[in-house]
Design an enzyme around this catalytic site. Structure first.
Site, PDB file in Angstrom:
ATOM      1  N   MET A 183     -24.068  56.876  49.404  1.00  0.00           N
ATOM      2  CA  MET A 183     -23.352  55.631  50.282  1.00  0.00           C
ATOM      3  C   MET A 183     -21.884  56.016  50.475  1.00  0.00           C
ATOM      4  O   MET A 183     -21.590  55.476  51.311  1.00  0.00           O
ATOM      5  CB  MET A 183     -23.720  54.566  48.873  1.00  0.00           C
ATOM      6  N   SER A 237     -25.016  46.036  50.837  1.00  0.00           N
ATOM      7  CA  SER A 237     -26.543  46.334  51.011  1.00  0.00           C
ATOM      8  C   SER A 237     -26.714  46.894  52.524  1.00  0.00           C
ATOM      9  O   SER A 237     -26.070  46.747  53.336  1.00  0.00           O
ATOM     10  CB  SER A 237     -27.407  45.165  51.063  1.00  0.00           C
ATOM     11  N   LYS A 274     -25.449  39.773  45.377  1.00  0.00           N
ATOM     12  CA  LYS A 274     -26.106  41.167  45.464  1.00  0.00           C
ATOM     13  C   LYS A 274     -27.359  41.185  44.782  1.00  0.00           C
ATOM     14  O   LYS A 274     -28.446  41.639  45.193  1.00  0.00           O
ATOM     15  CB  LYS A 274     -25.059  42.276  45.545  1.00  0.00           C
ATOM     16  N   ASN A 316     -31.274  41.663  45.707  1.00  0.00           N
ATOM     17  CA  ASN A 316     -32.147  42.789  45.503  1.00  0.00           C
ATOM     18  C   ASN A 316     -33.483  41.961  44.794  1.00  0.00           C
ATOM     19  O   ASN A 316     -34.586  42.559  44.798  1.00  0.00           O
ATOM     20  CB  ASN A 316     -31.400  43.660  44.374  1.00  0.00           C
TER      21      ASN A 316
END
Ligand code: 6PG
Length: 469
Positions: free
Chosen positions: A16, A130, A185, A189
């Site tokens: 990431m 995300s 976030k 999820n």
């Protein structure tokens, strides 16, 4: 001097972090990077192609800090938890009070709150990102949290690297103070888990109830992806169901062990919902289902004792599509209601339409439906989404199908915990006279907890003493 310096820094060149650094460089921002293992940093720079010119690889934290123009901004892309605290501690002696650390990992928002309140030696933001590797590289959805003036400093970069919704707006938004970005976030999820679980449930009915092969299921998902259900998760479900196993002759999906992993963000959402007394049964069912899936040995023993459950059943593909549409609406309605409850509990001005907008592109739960959700929430953010006319009509239209799917599944031994949790919640939400009078009477019987009467008369305890004797 500072024109030769980087505009921002990034620590942690895992999947990431590397993707995010390339994205930042590609959008024209010189970036300094550092990784604990120098070899990783060197390889990353060597493989950055034309973007290498805008990337300054550094081989010590001191060199990283020196390479960034002050007041500095440094993104942390390290594993959530103690690694973040360790990195903050290591940076503390090197940074000025106006320098800014941005934790862009999947942090538990309580940790972000704690760090925010800890009086760190520098400024601090918690930022939810995300979209997986592809999103980080080409446009993630970004949920910022912390002091608005700190967010304002990095907003131009975040807006430049974020995904763009169809109307051209950047999916990068400040959510609120402290841990608000990481909280949003986490709910993202939780919804991600629920969306995935409901897709898996209808997949199961198609596979075991209708006896469809994976390829046909993939085609069905692909067809649904042209309609109301158009979304990233339905799209990738179509792709995975249609893929062939490179090591065998059958579908890839059929060769994959049915035990799901998890890093914990969905669980955090379920736990937090309990603290907030916010009902999110579809998400809770999805977390439960992952936990049950992982208990493979117990499930095998169970099947040996009781026999395999799922049998053939009669359900149309249209009914399954409608059930998924309604389940999805119910799940998002719960998620947004939880966000609203958190806003009240934590004193955050969480802007529900803005959250729906930020999820429209880049993130894992992106879908066409989020456009309509953003519009419905903008119309009246305090109203539960199930009561917004557009969604109320959709629920009414698809409800018979959801009932039929849940009933058929129950009758024929298919586990559909998320869809049935959604349906039960909905039935409670549309019932003015429920059954909690029995709970209140029981509580009063054994604990004299008292109750309110329907007619308002002044009698708050039952005659249990006389009848119980
Ligand atoms: C995202 C995802 C991501 C998450 C993975 C794995 O928005 O890009 O939510 O952040 O870490 O999807 O999550 P689990 O391991 O918990 O399934």
């Amino acid at each position: 001097m500072s024109e030769h310096k980087a505009q921002i820094g990034l620590i942690g060149l895992g999947t990431m972090g590397a993707a995010l650094a390339l994205n930042i460089a590609e959008k024209g921002f010189p970036i300094a990077v550092w990784n604990r293992t120098t070899e990783v940093t060197r390889r990353f720079h060597a493989e950055a192609g034309a973007l290498a010119a805008r990337i300054m690889p550094t081989e010590s934290l001191e060199a990283l800090v020196a390479a960034i123009a002050p007041p500095r901004a440094i993104i942390l892309m390290v594993p959530a938890g103690s690694a973040v605290d360790d990195q903050i501690a290591a940076l503390s002696p090197l940074l000025d009070p106006q320098d800014l650390i941005i934790d862009a990992g999947n942090a538990n928002f309580h940790d972000t709150n704690r760090r925010d309140a800890a009086g760190l030696a520098m400024r601090f933001l918690g930022m939810g990102v995300s979209g997986g590797e592809e999103g980080a590289r080409h446009g993630p959805a970004i949920m910022g949290g912390g002091a608005p003036e700190d967010w304002a400093r990095i907003a131009p970069i975040m807006e430049a690297i974020a995904a763009r919704a169809e109307d051209g707006s950047a999916c990068a938004t400040w959510m609120g103070e402290a841990g608000a970005g990481h909280f949003v976030k986490a709910v993202h999820n939780g919804i991600e888990y629920a969306d995935m679980q409901m897709i898996a449930e209808v997949y199961g009915v198609m596979r075991d109830g209708l006896g469809l092969p994976a390829a046909a299921i993939g085609e069905t998902f692909a067809g649904w992806n042209e309609g109301v259900l158009r979304s990233y998760l339905v799209e990738i479900s179509a792709a995975v169901a249609q893929a062939a196993d490179p090591l065998g002759s059958g579908p890839m999906l059929d060769a994959i062990l049915d035990a799901a992993g998890q890093k914990g963000t969905g669980r955090w959402t379920a736990v937090e919902a309990q603290h907030l007394a916010a009902p999110i049964p579809v998400i809770e069912a999805a977390v439960m289902a992952r936990n049950v899936s992982a208990r493979l040995e117990e499930r095998r023993v169970g099947e040996t004792r009781f026999g395999a459950a799922p049998q053939r059943c009669e359900v149309s593909l249209d009914a399954l599509e409608q059930a998924l549409i309604v389940g999805k609406i119910l799940c998002y309605a719960q998620g947004f209601a939880m966000i609203e409850a958190a806003g009240r509990a934590f004193g955050w001005q969480l802007d529900l339409p803005a959250i729906a907008r930020v999820w429209r592109a880049g993130c894992i739960i992106r879908s066409d439906m989020l456009n309509d959700m953003a519009a419905a929430l903008a119309d009246d953010a305090g109203r539960n989404l199930i009561l917004a006319p557009f969604f109320a009509d959709k629920i009414e239209a698809g409800l018979p199908a959801l009932r039929q799917v849940v009933a058929q599944a129950a009758l024929h031994g298919h586990a559909v915990p998320a869809l049935s949790a959604g349906l039960s919640w909905f039935d409670m939400m549309r019932t003015a006279r429920g059954t909690a009078n029995m709970i209140q009477a029981q509580r009063d019987f054994f604990g004299a907890h008292g109750f309110e009467r329907l007619d308002g008369q002044d009698l708050h305890h039952g005659p249990w003493g006389q009848s119980a004797g």
